[in-house]
Design an enzyme around this catalytic site. Structure first.
Site, PDB file in Angstrom:
ATOM      1  N   GLY A  77       0.772  -1.233   0.000  1.00  5.97           N
ATOM      2  CA  GLY A  77       0.000   0.000   0.000  1.00  5.97           C
ATOM      3  C   GLY A  77       0.800   1.276   0.000  1.00  5.97           C
ATOM      4  O   GLY A  77       0.236   2.341  -0.264  1.00  5.97           O
ATOM      5  N   LEU A  78       2.108   1.227   0.277  1.00  3.33           N
ATOM      6  CA  LEU A  78       2.907   2.444   0.298  1.00  3.33           C
ATOM      7  C   LEU A  78       3.620   2.705  -1.026  1.00  3.33           C
ATOM      8  O   LEU A  78       4.474   3.591  -1.111  1.00  3.33           O
ATOM      9  CB  LEU A  78       3.931   2.391   1.442  1.00  3.33           C
ATOM     10  N   GLY A  79       3.257   1.958  -2.057  1.00  2.00           N
ATOM     11  CA  GLY A  79       3.810   2.202  -3.384  1.00  2.00           C
ATOM     12  C   GLY A  79       3.117   3.366  -4.061  1.00  2.00           C
ATOM     13  O   GLY A  79       2.344   4.118  -3.460  1.00  2.00           O
ATOM     14  N   ASP A 117       3.013  -8.941   5.383  1.00  2.00           N
ATOM     15  CA  ASP A 117       4.098  -9.520   4.599  1.00  2.00           C
ATOM     16  C   ASP A 117       3.494 -10.584   3.701  1.00  2.00           C
ATOM     17  O   ASP A 117       3.096 -11.653   4.164  1.00  2.00           O
ATOM     18  CB  ASP A 117       5.132 -10.123   5.552  1.00  2.00           C
ATOM     19  N   ILE A 118       3.420 -10.310   2.401  1.00  2.00           N
ATOM     20  CA  ILE A 118       2.762 -11.249   1.490  1.00  2.00           C
ATOM     21  C   ILE A 118       3.526 -12.556   1.365  1.00  2.00           C
ATOM     22  O   ILE A 118       2.978 -13.548   0.867  1.00  2.00           O
ATOM     23  CB  ILE A 118       2.536 -10.637   0.100  1.00  2.00           C
ATOM     24  N   TYR A 139       9.919  -8.675 -14.273  1.00  2.00           N
ATOM     25  CA  TYR A 139       8.652  -8.002 -13.943  1.00  2.00           C
ATOM     26  C   TYR A 139       7.567  -8.425 -14.929  1.00  2.00           C
ATOM     27  O   TYR A 139       6.461  -8.817 -14.533  1.00  2.00           O
ATOM     28  CB  TYR A 139       8.863  -6.492 -13.975  1.00  2.00           C
TER      29      TYR A 139
END
Length: 373
Positions: A63-65, A106-107, A195
């Site tokens: 969420g902090l991206g 932590d995913i 990516y």
């Protein structure tokens, strides 16, 4: 190098401070989320449907991206502050922490993710945790862990608990053998970055879980996203964000892509609205589970010319980064998003002139519109 150590280093680099102490020490097996769980071969899951009066309980990972905070604010206006939980592995700044629910997630820790979903009665999950293109190429094993292992944990939790799951994809999911102008929804992909490979994997795994287990998986391939209130996050299209910071501060910008490099782009307001619209679209209206979305397509030179209308003394120079240029040259020049427009009514609001005006106004530039000859 162990994945945990690499994560500490990358987080420290992105935050501009030493990485030590960002993570609690833990055995690698726990860190990688090897909690035992299996989905039976004959399992069949179906996501809960919502009536017009129901409000989803939302979790946003990573969420902090660049997009997570904006998405949280956008969804909180729609569903209420307490119904949208922002999460990350990093410590949030005060204004984010006090702006609404925030938790550590932590995913790569399946048990932690599962507890969050259960304890907070989550029904919608937006999975934004990922290492972007340029950073991923510098940390392949780390990108593999975050972008692929993390995805597997999210898919399993979402299927087990009947969540509606959104996973963003990207222009980076295509490669040099893909049709580039325009690029349709379904074609050869074959990306050449970790990516991009991980995003193709996410698209296919999500669709597999949908058809095999009934998971309500939804995905948009984002173009380059331009946001006024966040810093570049290591992506190849980030020049289109940094250029505004430098134009306002210094009146000049050094671009790491060639002047003629055309890529699809979108302002963040359009991106967030598209994300909510596809999540709210009736399942029967979706002819596919992964859609292209687009707003505009431009080159660094196009963007510089539009900036000159507002800042006549602005100067742009070019110092091409060969790695980023090779990535950009393998990506679409323009997206065909006709299926999104047909199936669920997608329509963008921001073209290039509106984008530039909005970004400069946000950064406090004295707009000086040049007189046309």
């Amino acid at each position: 190098m162990p994945v945990a150590r690499m994560l500490r280093q990358v987080v420290g680099q992105m935050l501009g401070r030493p990485a030590c102490g960002c993570w609690t020490s833990a055995p690698l097996a726990r860190f990688l989320g090897t909690s035992p769980r299996q989905i039976p071969a004959d399992a069949n899951f179906y996501s809960s449907s919502f009536s017009g009066t129901d409000q989803p309980r939302v979790l946003i990972t990573g969420g902090l991206g660049q997009l997570g905070v904006g998405l949280a604010n956008f969804l909180r206006k729609r569903f209420g502050k307490d119904n949208v939980i922002l999460s990350d592995i990093r410590k949030p700044p005060d204004h984010i922490f006090h702006g609404g629910p925030f938790i550590y997630s932590d995913i790569l820790d399946y048990k932690n993710l599962r507890e969050i979903v259960v304890n907070n009665r989550i029904t919608w999950l937006f999975h934004y945790s990922a290492l972007l293109s340029a950073i991923g190429e510098a940390n392949v094993s780390l990108a593999r862990a975050v972008n692929i292992t993390g995805l597997h944990n999210v898919l399993d939790v979402a299927a087990e608990h009947n969540l509606r799951l959104f996973v963003p994809s990207t222009i980076g999911a295509f490669g040099p053998t893909s049709p580039r102008n325009p690029t349709p929804d379904i074609c050869i992909q074959r990306p050449r970055t970790i990516y991009g490979v991980s995003k193709v994997h996410a698209e296919l795994m999500g669709e597999y879980y949908h058809y095999r287990y009934g998971l309500d998986f939804r995905c948009l391939r984002y173009p380059g996203i331009i946001s006024a209130d966040s810093q570049p996050g290591g992506g190849t299209t980030d020049y289109a964000v940094q250029i505004f910071h430098d134009a306002v501060k210094n009146g000049k910008f050094e671009c790491n892509l060639k002047s003629s490099t055309r890529l699809p782009m979108m302002y963040i307001d359009d991106c967030l609205r598209a994300t909510l619209e596809v999540m709210e679209a009736p399942a029967e209206s979706l002819s596919m589970r992964t859609y292209n979305v687009n707003a505009m397509s431009f080159t660094p030179e196009d963007l510089a010319q539009e900036l000159l209308k507002h800042i006549p003394e602005f100067q742009i120079t070019y110092n091409v980064d060969s790695v980023r240029q090779a990535i950009a040259d393998s990506w679409p020049m323009n997206f065909d998003d006709s299926n999104a427009r047909k199936d669920w009514g997608w329509k963008h609001d921001f073209d290039l002139p509106e984008l530039v005006t909005t970004m400069l106004n946000f950064h406090g530039s004295d707009t000086r519109v040049a007189q046309a000859n």
